[in-house]
Design a protein around this motif. Structure first.
Motif, PDB file in Angstrom:
ATOM      1  N   SER A  21       0.830  -1.209   0.000  1.00 54.60           N
ATOM      2  CA  SER A  21       0.000   0.000   0.000  1.00 54.60           C
ATOM      3  C   SER A  21       0.861   1.253   0.000  1.00 54.60           C
ATOM      4  CB  SER A  21      -0.928   0.019   1.212  1.00 54.60           C
ATOM      5  OG  SER A  21      -1.835  -1.050   1.146  1.00 54.60           O
ATOM      6  N   HIS A  60      -4.608 -10.668  -1.543  1.00 58.44           N
ATOM      7  CA  HIS A  60      -4.082 -11.813  -0.789  1.00 58.44           C
ATOM      8  C   HIS A  60      -4.708 -13.108  -1.262  1.00 58.44           C
ATOM      9  CE1 HIS A  60      -1.536  -9.731   1.965  1.00 58.44           C
ATOM     10  NE2 HIS A  60      -2.486  -8.822   2.157  1.00 58.44           N
ATOM     11  N   GLY A 117      -2.943  -2.459   6.629  1.00 60.68           N
ATOM     12  CA  GLY A 117      -4.326  -2.933   6.698  1.00 60.68           C
ATOM     13  C   GLY A 117      -4.457  -4.316   7.325  1.00 60.68           C
ATOM     14  N   ASN A 123      -2.356  -5.977   9.124  1.00 62.66           N
ATOM     15  CA  ASN A 123      -1.901  -6.051  10.507  1.00 62.66           C
ATOM     16  C   ASN A 123      -2.919  -5.468  11.479  1.00 62.66           C
ATOM     17  OD1 ASN A 123       0.764  -7.395  10.600  1.00 62.66           O
ATOM     18  ND2 ASN A 123       1.269  -5.816   9.113  1.00 62.66           N
ATOM     19  N   LEU A 139      -0.286   0.851  11.473  1.00 67.05           N
ATOM     20  CA  LEU A 139      -0.031  -0.494  10.948  1.00 67.05           C
ATOM     21  C   LEU A 139      -0.643  -0.648   9.564  1.00 67.05           C
ATOM     22  CD1 LEU A 139      -0.676  -2.868  13.981  1.00 67.05           C
ATOM     23  CD2 LEU A 139       1.377  -1.592  13.379  1.00 67.05           C
TER      24      LEU A 139
HETATM   25  N1  LIG Z   1       1.801   6.239   8.324  1.00 69.78           N
HETATM   26  C1  LIG Z   1       2.602   5.277   8.782  1.00 69.78           C
HETATM   27  N2  LIG Z   1       3.343   5.457   9.900  1.00 69.78           N
HETATM   28  C2  LIG Z   1       4.163   4.499  10.366  1.00 69.78           C
HETATM   29  N3  LIG Z   1       4.329   3.293   9.786  1.00 69.78           N
HETATM   30  C3  LIG Z   1       3.632   3.055   8.673  1.00 69.78           C
HETATM   31  C4  LIG Z   1       2.721   4.016   8.113  1.00 69.78           C
HETATM   32  N4  LIG Z   1       2.163   3.479   7.006  1.00 69.78           N
HETATM   33  C5  LIG Z   1       2.679   2.242   6.877  1.00 69.78           C
HETATM   34  N5  LIG Z   1       3.562   1.979   7.871  1.00 69.78           N
HETATM   35  C6  LIG Z   1       4.344   0.743   8.036  1.00 69.78           C
HETATM   36  O1  LIG Z   1       4.978   0.454   6.814  1.00 69.78           O
HETATM   37  C7  LIG Z   1       4.999  -0.953   6.563  1.00 69.78           C
HETATM   38  C8  LIG Z   1       4.357  -1.245   5.222  1.00 69.78           C
HETATM   39  O2  LIG Z   1       2.964  -1.008   5.301  1.00 69.78           O
HETATM   40  P1  LIG Z   1       1.968  -1.180   4.076  1.00 69.78           P
HETATM   41  O3  LIG Z   1       0.679  -0.621   4.503  1.00 69.78           O
HETATM   42  O4  LIG Z   1       2.595  -0.641   2.849  1.00 69.78           O
HETATM   43  O5  LIG Z   1       1.873  -2.779   3.968  1.00 69.78           O
HETATM   44  P2  LIG Z   1       1.023  -3.694   2.980  1.00 69.78           P
HETATM   45  O6  LIG Z   1       1.985  -4.486   2.188  1.00 69.78           O
HETATM   46  O7  LIG Z   1       0.054  -2.866   2.248  1.00 69.78           O
HETATM   47  O8  LIG Z   1       0.284  -4.685   4.000  1.00 69.78           O
HETATM   48  P3  LIG Z   1      -1.227  -5.266   4.030  1.00 69.78           P
HETATM   49  O9  LIG Z   1      -1.198  -6.508   3.216  1.00 69.78           O
HETATM   50  O10 LIG Z   1      -1.408  -5.602   5.463  1.00 69.78           O
HETATM   51  O11 LIG Z   1      -2.140  -4.227   3.540  1.00 69.78           O
HETATM   52  C9  LIG Z   1       4.268  -1.584   7.752  1.00 69.78           C
HETATM   53  O12 LIG Z   1       5.223  -2.035   8.668  1.00 69.78           O
HETATM   54  C10 LIG Z   1       3.468  -0.450   8.329  1.00 69.78           C
HETATM   55  O13 LIG Z   1       3.265  -0.628   9.709  1.00 69.78           O
END
Ligand SMILES: Nc1ncnc2c1ncn2[C@@H]1O[C@H](COP(=O)(O)OP(=O)(O)OP(=O)(O)O)[C@@H](O)[C@H]1O
Ligand SMILES: [Mg+2]
Length: 499
Positions: A45, A200, A399, A401, A397
């Motif tokens: 994301s 997913h 989505g 998580n 976190l």
């Molecule tokens: N605004 C924020 N502040 C602090 N940490 C963040 C922020 N946005 C994302 N993170 C952290 O960055 C990392 C990547 O997050 P991201 O949302 O890109 O994961 P994702 O691959 O989309 O996961 P999911 O499948 O759960 O959606 C994670 O460890 C998340 O906690």
């Protein structure tokens, strides 16, 4: 086809305590469906928000149609032809569906008047294509999650974009709606539109994607064509170990009836529902979007006190007038809409998980912090919740998580009857297996579990018994799931066969 439309070079994005993206490079060809996969928290994301102008990278370059671009805000991304369906919906609940779809891009009739009719017509056309039964004039807050997701999709499609990013567009859709979306994706592709697709549900990737880029802990593990991959290989790239999605063995013995529902009706949808859940059992509740599964769950949780009929817990007829009452009787509900109903986003992982169990760790006046922390830590590890610490606020976190935190919270309580509404929505393959394991353990310790899920393999693989709902009624019970096929269930869920 081979022409490159988008290229990302060495993009890095850091948040306090986390490197979300670590020199990620990949490129996307014009007119392809390019899947982006990875575990919860891998950075998917974040990367997409950068392309959509919602976040700025710390380092790295983006090229669009061969030209370097700086995408400073979402308006600019749209002007460049990039539109996005956000994983966390970006809708304004108090505005109507049309207002949301055309927000900031309203169509004018004779200035200064808006041409509502034209907007409503376009919105209606888009929603019909998606198979959504949503009035353009409905307020977003009145819609269920599946419908909200369809509005979010319609909004992204209403912009004539060259690149459409879809961040988990199917998370809360049923099979039928997913089919409609796939038709739309094919027609976009025919028109030369490029789709970047996050999901997913790996089987979706093999159905619609041309190529796949894998992210792992913020690093790019490469881009592959779907032909060179199978599910095993893909999982190994994502999770770093090979792994097959297996379900724990079914329950051996079931105990006495813990929940009995007799002739339950709850207007406008639910009609004469009869069902039972025994101790030690996982009972699946399957139905298409709109069948009334969530309404049933919420009625059992005291949300709709105007029901008729009986809800009996441990032999006692209850009159469930509030959720509080339901909780006091040992019923808990893990909601489908976790952001609205399941979490306090401003509180930490620790505080959220501890809310329902704090009493357990109360020593006279004080809380036994250490015992509580170690319990939460165990769940965080079991579910592989990716967070820099237990004190991280949940809103930071990813989505998936966040979803895991809601589950952790309820898994820790050990209520007698737990209703899970789409427990693995948006959750990565590795953690899914852990969740199944934990649910099975809860059942074998004598709790009863009612699980709503739209994923047939999950319903069949995990449940001991299944009820199928259609138009507010239970139309079929399958007393055993051993030999059951997806088709048998679908026949009843779609109303093709009546009992
Ligand atoms: N605004 C924020 N502040 C602090 N940490 C963040 C922020 N946005 C994302 N993170 C952290 O960055 C990392 C990547 O997050 P991201 O949302 O890109 O994961 P994702 O691959 O989309 O996961 P999911 O499948 O759960 O959606 C994670 O460890 C998340 O906690
Ligand atoms: Mg995400």
């Amino acid at each position: 086809m081979d022409q490159e439309i988008l290229k990302v070079e060495n993009v890095t994005k850091k948040f306090p305590g986390v490197v979300a993206l670590d020199r990620v490079s990949f490129s996307v060809r014009r007119g392809e469906v390019h899947a982006l996969v990875g575990e919860n928290g891998a950075g998917k994301s974040t990367l997409m928000k950068i392309l959509a102008g919602a976040l700025q990278p710390d380092e790295g370059l983006i090229y669009l149609k061969g030209k370097e671009v700086a995408i400073q805000n979402t308006q600019q991304a749209r002007d460049l032809g990039i539109s996005i369906i956000y994983q966390e919906f970006n809708l304004l609940p108090d505005l109507s569906v049309v207002q949301n779809i055309f927000l900031g891009r309203e169509k004018f009739g004779r200035y200064p008047f808006l041409n509502y009719q034209r907007m409503a017509q376009e919105a209606r056309d888009l929603l019909t294509q998606l198979g959504a039964e949503v009035s353009p004039y409905a307020l977003v807050r009145e819609l269920g999650v599946a419908q909200q997701q369809q509005v979010e999709i319609a909004k992204a499609l209403s912009v004539n974009a060259d690149v459409v990013i879809m961040d988990e567009p199917t998370a809360s859709l049923g099979e039928h709606e997913v089919g409609k979306l796939f038709q739309i994706i094919s027609s976009l592709k025919e028109r030369g539109v490029t789709v970047i697709y996050i999901s997913h549900r790996l089987e979706e990737i093999f159905k619609i994607a041309d190529s796949v880029t894998v992210l792992k802990d913020g690093k790019c593990m490469g881009t592959y064509s779907v032909q060179e991959l199978d599910e095993m290989k893909l999982v190994k790239l994502m999770v770093g170990r090979s792994f097959s999605e297996t379900f724990p063995p079914r329950g051996k013995e079931r105990g006495e009836v813990i929940l009995e529902v007799k002739e339950l009706s709850c207007p406008p949808l639910l009609k004469e529902i009869n069902l039972k859940v025994h101790r030690g059992e996982i009972v699946g509740l399957f139905g298409l979007v709109g069948a009334g599964r969530t309404e049933l769950a919420k009625t059992l949780f005291g949300v709709y006190p105007h029901y008729r009929g009986n809800i009996v817990i441990n032999g006692k007829v209850l009159h469930l007038t509030s959720c509080r009452k339901a909780i006091l009787h040992g019923i808990s509900y893990v909601p489908e809409d976790r952001k609205e109903e399941g979490l306090c986003l401003d509180l930490s992982v620790r505080e959220n998980s501890a809310l329902p169990i704090i009493d357990k760790f109360k020593k006279t006046l004080f809380v036994d912090d250490q015992a509580m922390d170690s319990m939460i830590q165990r769940l965080v590890e079991a579910l592989r919740i990716k967070t820099p610490s237990l004190r991280q606020r949940v809103k930071f976190l990813s989505g998936g998580n966040q979803q895991k935190v809601v589950l952790a919270k309820w898994l820790a309580t050990e209520p007698r009857l737990i209703i899970f509404d789409e427990p693995t929505r948006g959750i990565d393959v590795g953690a899914k297996a852990e969740i199944y394991q934990i649910m099975r353990e809860l059942a074998s310790r004598g709790n009863g579990i009612l699980m709503i899920s739209s994923e047939l393999p999950e319903v069949i693989g995990l449940s001991d018994r299944i009820y199928v709902m259609h138009q507010g009624k239970i139309v079929r019970e399958f007393p055993s799931t051993e030999q059951l096929t997806e088709e048998e269930i679908m026949v009843y869920a779609t109303g093709l066969s009546k009992v």
